[in-house]
Motif scaffolding. Structure first.
Motif, short mmCIF file in Angstrom:
data_model
loop_
_atom_site.label_atom_id
_atom_site.label_comp_id
_atom_site.label_asym_id
_atom_site.label_seq_id
_atom_site.Cartn_x
_atom_site.Cartn_y
_atom_site.Cartn_z
N MET A 1 19.43 16.80 -54.25
CA MET A 1 18.86 17.56 -53.14
C MET A 1 17.36 17.77 -53.38
N ASP A 2 16.53 17.32 -52.43
CA ASP A 2 15.08 17.47 -52.55
C ASP A 2 14.69 18.81 -51.93
N PHE A 3 14.58 19.84 -52.78
CA PHE A 3 14.28 21.18 -52.29
C PHE A 3 12.92 21.23 -51.62
N ALA A 4 11.94 20.50 -52.19
CA ALA A 4 10.59 20.49 -51.61
C ALA A 4 10.62 19.97 -50.18
N LEU A 5 11.38 18.91 -49.94
CA LEU A 5 11.49 18.35 -48.59
C LEU A 5 12.18 19.34 -47.65
N ILE A 6 13.25 19.97 -48.13
CA ILE A 6 14.00 20.90 -47.29
C ILE A 6 13.13 22.09 -46.89
N ILE A 7 12.46 22.71 -47.88
CA ILE A 7 11.66 23.90 -47.57
C ILE A 7 10.47 23.54 -46.69
N THR A 8 9.92 22.32 -46.86
CA THR A 8 8.80 21.88 -46.02
C THR A 8 9.25 21.69 -44.57
N LEU A 9 10.40 21.04 -44.38
CA LEU A 9 10.90 20.82 -43.02
C LEU A 9 11.27 22.15 -42.34
N LEU A 10 11.89 23.06 -43.09
CA LEU A 10 12.23 24.36 -42.51
C LEU A 10 10.98 25.14 -42.12
N THR A 11 9.96 25.06 -42.97
CA THR A 11 8.71 25.77 -42.67
C THR A 11 8.04 25.18 -41.45
N LEU A 12 8.01 23.85 -41.36
CA LEU A 12 7.39 23.20 -40.20
C LEU A 12 8.14 23.54 -38.92
N ALA A 13 9.47 23.47 -38.98
CA ALA A 13 10.26 23.74 -37.78
C ALA A 13 10.08 25.18 -37.32
N SER A 14 10.19 26.13 -38.24
CA SER A 14 10.02 27.54 -37.86
C SER A 14 8.59 27.83 -37.43
N GLY A 15 7.62 27.12 -38.03
CA GLY A 15 6.22 27.30 -37.64
C GLY A 15 5.94 26.83 -36.23
N VAL A 16 6.58 25.73 -35.85
CA VAL A 16 6.41 25.22 -34.49
C VAL A 16 6.97 26.23 -33.49
N VAL A 17 8.16 26.77 -33.80
CA VAL A 17 8.77 27.76 -32.90
C VAL A 17 7.90 29.02 -32.83
N TRP A 18 7.39 29.46 -34.00
CA TRP A 18 6.51 30.65 -34.04
C TRP A 18 5.27 30.44 -33.18
N LEU A 19 4.67 29.24 -33.26
CA LEU A 19 3.46 28.94 -32.48
C LEU A 19 3.77 28.88 -30.99
N LEU A 20 4.88 28.22 -30.64
CA LEU A 20 5.28 28.15 -29.24
C LEU A 20 5.53 29.55 -28.67
N ASP A 21 6.12 30.40 -29.49
CA ASP A 21 6.39 31.76 -29.03
C ASP A 21 5.09 32.52 -28.80
N LYS A 22 4.11 32.33 -29.68
CA LYS A 22 2.83 33.00 -29.53
C LYS A 22 2.07 32.52 -28.30
N LEU A 23 2.11 31.20 -28.05
CA LEU A 23 1.29 30.62 -27.00
C LEU A 23 1.96 30.57 -25.63
N TRP A 24 3.32 30.52 -25.60
CA TRP A 24 3.96 30.24 -24.31
C TRP A 24 5.25 31.03 -24.06
N LEU A 25 6.19 31.01 -25.01
CA LEU A 25 7.50 31.61 -24.76
C LEU A 25 7.43 33.10 -24.48
N ARG A 26 6.60 33.84 -25.22
CA ARG A 26 6.50 35.27 -25.02
C ARG A 26 5.96 35.60 -23.62
N ARG A 27 4.92 34.86 -23.20
CA ARG A 27 4.37 35.09 -21.85
C ARG A 27 5.41 34.77 -20.78
N ARG A 28 6.18 33.73 -21.02
CA ARG A 28 7.21 33.34 -20.05
C ARG A 28 8.27 34.44 -19.92
N ARG A 29 8.68 35.02 -21.06
CA ARG A 29 9.68 36.10 -21.02
C ARG A 29 9.12 37.32 -20.29
#
Length: 266
Positions: A1-29
């Protein structure tokens, strides 16, 4: 199990959602609430989880990738310096800052020195981490003859300490009588194990190419190292081993050996 790859992918995925929420999703709600189309502007459960965990994941990724990383010692190749069951801390910034997963160096901070205990990705299988001692630097000529080291033609002094017994899972196998010695490798005095009863084998010499290092285990007669598989490329470096933060060996009766906690790795 490549922990570095897993934690990097999880961080990227959650970061994209966090950014989308800041820029668009929150305003839409908020707009849906103002238009009477929703009773609350609370985010969905997946968005809530992603935005909550992103700062923590980012902190873990930065700490593990650029500062310190824990490792467990699985074998006796570094006896008596490191025991099976030691948990160690490795300084990731000692040999340059590298991007996680890609391992591309982005900042020079230092280079391995002769005598360092270092972690690197095994050249024959980069998915496996190895820990050994730096014996030869780029350009050095290393000779191993009659269980003695010679670096650039000069003998590395050894002083006999006495027999090594070991405890728990690190206890000698029946019929073996390893000898503990202190070796002076440049400015570093460190302990090694020698099995006088085992054949020394033929003398061998190696010249370390540029961008590579020659690595050996302190348990000289029981270590798979550069004598067998060659040199460690600079791009395979992970970091310098600096401290023991835990020792776990239930073969000694009490699993945790508090006497080793915090010991500096020499």
């Amino acid at each position: 199990m490549d922990f570095a790859l897993i934690i990097t992918l999880l961080t990227l995925a959650s970061g994209v959602v966090w950014l989308l929420d800041k820029l668009w999703l929150r305003r839409r709600r908020q707009a849906r609430v103002e238009a009477g189309q929703a009773d609350s502007d609370a985010p969905s459960r997946p968005v809530e989880y992603a935005t909550s965990f992103f700062p923590l994941l980012l902190l873990v990724l930065v700490f593990r990738s650029f500062l310190f990383e824990p490792f467990k010692i699985p074998s006796g190749s570094m006896l008596p310096t490191l025991l099976i069951g030691d948990f160690i801390v490795v300084s990731k910034y000692s040999y340059g800052l590298r991007l996680p997963v890609l391992n591309t160096k982005i900042l020079e901070t230092g280079e391995p020195e002769r005598g360092d205990v270092f972690v690197f990705r095994y050249p024959d299988d980069p998915g496996i981490n190895y820990i050994k001692r730096v014996i030869g630097l780029p350009g050095d000529t290393v000779t191993y003859r009659d269980k003695m080291l010679f670096v650039n033609g000069e003998a590395v002094e050894q002083t006999i300490v006495g027999p090594w017994i070991g405890e728990g899972v690190n206890r000698n196998r029946p019929g073996t009588r390893p000898q503990q010695r202190v070796e002076q490798l440049g400015e570093v005095d460190h302990e090694i194990l020698i099995h006088p009863g085992r054949r020394a084998g033929r003398a061998q010499s190696w010249t370390v190419p540029e961008g590579h290092y020659f690595a050996m285990g302190d348990n000289r007669d029981a270590s798979l190292d550069s004598r067998a598989w060659g040199f460690v490329p600079e791009q395979n470096l992970v970091g310098k081993a600096i401290r023991i933060w835990m020792h776990w060996d239930c073969g000694r009766g009490f699993c945790v050996d508090f006497s080793r906690i915090g010991d500096r790795i020499e």
